[in-house]
Write an enzyme that holds these catalytic residues in place. Structure first.
Site, PDB file in Angstrom:
ATOM      1  N   ARG A  43     -17.904  41.248  25.657  1.00 39.78           N
ATOM      2  CA  ARG A  43     -18.432  41.699  24.016  1.00 39.78           C
ATOM      3  C   ARG A  43     -19.214  40.849  23.479  1.00 39.78           C
ATOM      4  O   ARG A  43     -20.008  41.365  22.655  1.00 39.78           O
ATOM      5  CB  ARG A  43     -17.059  42.101  23.183  1.00 39.78           C
ATOM      6  CG  ARG A  43     -16.482  43.432  23.639  1.00 39.78           C
ATOM      7  CD  ARG A  43     -15.700  43.953  22.670  1.00 39.78           C
ATOM      8  NE  ARG A  43     -14.629  42.952  22.425  1.00 39.78           N
ATOM      9  CZ  ARG A  43     -13.457  43.091  22.163  1.00 39.78           C
ATOM     10  NH1 ARG A  43     -13.094  44.100  21.564  1.00 39.78           N
ATOM     11  NH2 ARG A  43     -12.589  41.806  21.777  1.00 39.78           N
ATOM     12  N   LYS A 147      -4.987  37.203  39.364  1.00 39.98           N
ATOM     13  CA  LYS A 147      -3.790  37.386  38.757  1.00 39.98           C
ATOM     14  C   LYS A 147      -3.632  37.194  37.350  1.00 39.98           C
ATOM     15  O   LYS A 147      -4.360  36.715  36.619  1.00 39.98           O
ATOM     16  CB  LYS A 147      -3.033  35.923  39.361  1.00 39.98           C
ATOM     17  CG  LYS A 147      -3.238  34.718  38.781  1.00 39.98           C
ATOM     18  CD  LYS A 147      -2.133  33.855  39.213  1.00 39.98           C
ATOM     19  CE  LYS A 147      -1.127  33.895  38.118  1.00 39.98           C
ATOM     20  NZ  LYS A 147      -0.767  32.561  37.596  1.00 39.98           N
ATOM     21  N   LYS A 181      -7.228  26.924  48.830  1.00 39.66           N
ATOM     22  CA  LYS A 181      -7.026  25.536  49.253  1.00 39.66           C
ATOM     23  C   LYS A 181      -6.959  25.134  50.685  1.00 39.66           C
ATOM     24  O   LYS A 181      -6.294  25.777  51.508  1.00 39.66           O
ATOM     25  CB  LYS A 181      -5.773  25.166  48.380  1.00 39.66           C
ATOM     26  CG  LYS A 181      -5.745  25.374  46.938  1.00 39.66           C
ATOM     27  CD  LYS A 181      -4.414  24.625  46.339  1.00 39.66           C
ATOM     28  CE  LYS A 181      -4.149  25.282  44.590  1.00 39.66           C
ATOM     29  NZ  LYS A 181      -4.857  24.320  43.986  1.00 39.66           N
ATOM     30  N   GLU A 215       4.288  20.325  38.460  1.00 42.38           N
ATOM     31  CA  GLU A 215       2.846  19.966  37.391  1.00 42.38           C
ATOM     32  C   GLU A 215       3.646  19.024  36.359  1.00 42.38           C
ATOM     33  O   GLU A 215       4.784  19.218  35.741  1.00 42.38           O
ATOM     34  CB  GLU A 215       2.522  21.086  36.903  1.00 42.38           C
ATOM     35  CG  GLU A 215       1.804  22.143  37.748  1.00 42.38           C
ATOM     36  CD  GLU A 215       1.288  23.412  37.071  1.00 42.38           C
ATOM     37  OE1 GLU A 215       0.088  23.442  36.626  1.00 42.38           O
ATOM     38  OE2 GLU A 215       2.123  24.407  36.931  1.00 42.38           O
ATOM     39  N   ASP A 234       4.869  33.396  36.795  1.00 41.29           N
ATOM     40  CA  ASP A 234       3.688  32.668  36.988  1.00 41.29           C
ATOM     41  C   ASP A 234       3.217  31.762  38.120  1.00 41.29           C
ATOM     42  O   ASP A 234       2.116  31.647  38.656  1.00 41.29           O
ATOM     43  CB  ASP A 234       3.628  31.507  35.744  1.00 41.29           C
ATOM     44  CG  ASP A 234       2.265  30.843  35.458  1.00 41.29           C
ATOM     45  OD1 ASP A 234       1.418  31.530  35.418  1.00 41.29           O
ATOM     46  OD2 ASP A 234       2.402  29.466  35.223  1.00 41.29           O
ATOM     47  N   HIS A 239       2.057  31.986  43.930  1.00 41.64           N
ATOM     48  CA  HIS A 239       1.626  30.804  44.797  1.00 41.64           C
ATOM     49  C   HIS A 239       2.928  30.511  45.877  1.00 41.64           C
ATOM     50  O   HIS A 239       2.486  30.066  47.075  1.00 41.64           O
ATOM     51  CB  HIS A 239       1.179  29.849  43.728  1.00 41.64           C
ATOM     52  CG  HIS A 239       0.256  30.345  42.852  1.00 41.64           C
ATOM     53  ND1 HIS A 239      -0.717  30.995  43.003  1.00 41.64           N
ATOM     54  CD2 HIS A 239       0.274  29.689  41.447  1.00 41.64           C
ATOM     55  CE1 HIS A 239      -1.425  30.996  41.921  1.00 41.64           C
ATOM     56  NE2 HIS A 239      -0.861  30.444  41.070  1.00 41.64           N
TER      57      HIS A 239
HETATM   58  C1  BG6 Z   1      -1.876  29.339  37.739  1.00 43.27           C
HETATM   59  C2  BG6 Z   1      -0.815  29.285  36.694  1.00 43.27           C
HETATM   60  O1  BG6 Z   1      -1.887  30.411  38.442  1.00 43.27           O
HETATM   61  O2  BG6 Z   1      -1.621  28.176  38.710  1.00 43.27           O
HETATM   62  C3  BG6 Z   1      -0.645  27.997  35.856  1.00 43.27           C
HETATM   63  O3  BG6 Z   1      -0.854  30.266  35.871  1.00 43.27           O
HETATM   64  C4  BG6 Z   1      -0.705  26.887  36.854  1.00 43.27           C
HETATM   65  O4  BG6 Z   1       0.232  27.733  35.123  1.00 43.27           O
HETATM   66  C5  BG6 Z   1      -1.739  26.746  37.986  1.00 43.27           C
HETATM   67  O5  BG6 Z   1      -0.681  25.605  36.126  1.00 43.27           O
HETATM   68  C6  BG6 Z   1      -1.468  25.737  39.048  1.00 43.27           C
HETATM   69  O6  BG6 Z   1      -2.838  25.913  39.946  1.00 43.27           O
HETATM   70  P1  BG6 Z   1      -3.251  24.426  40.600  1.00 43.27           P
HETATM   71  O7  BG6 Z   1      -4.244  25.074  41.453  1.00 43.27           O
HETATM   72  O8  BG6 Z   1      -3.412  23.420  39.435  1.00 43.27           O
HETATM   73  O9  BG6 Z   1      -2.021  23.951  41.398  1.00 43.27           O
END
Ligand code: BG6
Length: 484
Positions: A43, A147, A181, A215, A234, A239
């Site tokens: 937009r 996602k 990855k 993380e 999430d 993942h």
């Molecule tokens: C995302 C999540 O899909 O993946 C995040 O929404 C997360 O919360 C991220 O931090 C982690 O991705 P990567 O590649 O940094 O491990």
């Protein structure tokens, strides 16, 4: 066929942080098709030039020292901008007209990249369909969907229905960036291009598998969004389950999208659904202590920022081998690793040998930050009688390959351009993944199933996660990246 990529939600974060830097890197490596057109749609009003300038700044920031201003000057003319509103059919007609004006009479591969807020996916799909932009009479038409793909099974099914009203499944690329990855792809190579692992990759030799995505970051500025999502939606539904399927799947007969996805789907189908009473025992949920102070988080929030889940795969290969999945924010470091914990030697004749089963062999597949593999095994400590110690053999991609590791989006974007959906999720796959996560999420909505455990930032999650493993005579492999 010269392709066009139209990015919806172009003024958003993903475009500037990931997509355009990845496209620029591909351009730098001469991997992009000649004459490619990249068109932003959202937009905010920009001229082509203003958008190019904005992207020049952000790309320089995210690409870092590999940014080359002269190269950007050559690349920038392939970038265009068309303002428009996802809810306005006339804007889609205008977009289609603009794309055709760029493409001329030649058949073209068109890629529609949905990187809008997820609540706009339905509308974007419907508009693309209604404007006739999904028909393939002038070349392939593909849609990439970021996602989250739904928030539970019902919403994922509904989104799949909307997708299929506009596109055929062969046109659809549901992204999970973990599959881009290198080490995740290397799991398949490790398992299926070598003969030494396969004979021991089963219940006869493996005690359990741990998959950790830790993380050190907190949820920060994403807190308001994150609070409605939580760790299961999430990180686990996408993942972690992807890592699990790659680790557990049977060898496909060919390296081909449907053959691979069929095998992954078989794993997902074999995961034992968790019964309500099992959620309390087979999962741990935690929240880092400062989470409720994050801006946008309600003071009473029960959203989990840490989760540990024990899953079982009911098939011949994996019967009685638990898969222990764990992920958390505000942990001691950033590491994503798969630990294959082998069984202890059947009889230990050395007095100085391992004291606990978890000191036996393990294979650590480190997905990030450094990528590689480490094999742990017992060895004799020199000049110390028959004292043994766990030691390792390491392989680090960085030491062996000078080319450097590409960002996941580079590989995924190239695959979409080439029409290879091997590393993208199929409709049935995302739905099955939700059907595994939904019962756990529902359990977690009951207070006390299990209780929400608070944890200090900078550690390995709540203390009861350690006790939970102890009760199973197991131990988390709590080691910050083993490979640097
Ligand atoms: C995302 C999540 O899909 O993946 C995040 O929404 C997360 O919360 C991220 O931090 C982690 O991705 P990567 O590649 O940094 O491990």
């Amino acid at each position: 066929m010269t392709p066009t990529i139209a990015i919806f939600g172009a003024s958003g974060d993903l475009t500037s942080r990931k997509l355009v830097p990845a496209l620029f890197e591909l351009y730098r490596k001469k991997r992009l098709p000649e004459g490619i057109r990249i068109v932003g749609f959202s937009r905010t009003r920009f001229s082509h030039e203003a958008w190019r300038e904005k992207l020049a700044e952000t790309t320089a920031q995210f690409v870092g020292e590999r940014f080359d201003a002269e190269l950007w000057r050559q690349f920038a003319p392939s970038i265009f901008y068309q303002p428009g509103d996802i809810d306005n059919p006339a804007d889609f007609v205008a977009l289609d007209g603009f794309l055709q004006s760029l493409e001329g009479d030649q058949p073209t591969t068109r890629i529609y990249y949905l990187s809008t807020a997820p609540q706009l996916y339905d509308a974007a799909l419907a508009q693309l369909g209604a404007a006739g932009m999904t028909r393939e009479d002038r070349g392939p038409r593909r849609v990439v969907i970021e996602k989250p793909f739904g928030t539970d099974l019902a919403s994922a099914q509904s989104l799949n229905r909307k997708v299929h009203e506009a596109f055929d499944e062969h046109q659809v690329y549901r992204i999970d960036h973990y599959l881009g990855k290198e080490t995740v792809q290397n799991i398949l190579v490790l398992r299926f291009a070598n003969s030494i692992f396969e004979p021991i990759w089963n219940r006869n030799y493996i005690d359990h598998v741990q998959i950790t995505a830790a993380e050190d970051l907190t949820v920060g500025h994403r807190a308001a969004y994150y609070d409605s999502v939580g760790i299961l939606r999430d990180m686990f539904q996408n993942h972690l389950l992807q890592l699990m399927t790659f680790t557990a799947m049977e060898a496909p007969a060919q390296f081909e999208a449907n053959a691979i996805r069929d095998e992954k789907v078989k794993v997902l189908r074999s995961i034992r659904p968790m019964k309500p009473e099992e959620v309390a025992n087979d999962t741990i949920r935690g929240q880092y202590r400062k989470y409720r102070d994050e801006p946008g988080v309600p003071p009473e929030s029960e959203t989990a920022t840490f989760g540990a889940v024990k899953l079982h795969i009911d098939n011949w290969r994996w019967q009685d081998v638990p898969f222990l999945l764990r992920s958390g924010k505000a942990m001691s470091c950033r590491t994503t690793q798969i630990v294959i914990q082998f069984r202890a030697a059947p009889h230990m004749m050395f007095q100085g040998g391992p004291r606990a089963p978890f000191e036996s062999n393990r294979l650590v597949i480190q997905v990030q930050p450094a990528e590689g593999v480490q094999l742990h095994f017992q060895t004799k400590v020199p000049d110390a009688g028959m004292k043994l110690r766990l030691t390792d053999l390491s392989f680090n991609f960085r030491d062996k390959f000078a080319s450097g590791m590409p960002e996941a989006y580079q590989r995924l974007l190239l695959d979409v351009l080439h029409g290879d959906a091997s590393l993208f999720s199929r409709a049935d796959e995302v739905e099955l993944a939700w059907s595994i996560i939904d019962p756990i999420q529902r359990g977690w909505e009951h207070p006390g199933w299990p209780p929400l455990a608070l944890y200090e930032s900078g550690g390995w999650g709540p203390p009861n996660s350690v006790e939970w493993m102890c009760r199973q005579y197991r131990e988390w492999f709590d080691t910050c990246p083993v490979l640097k």
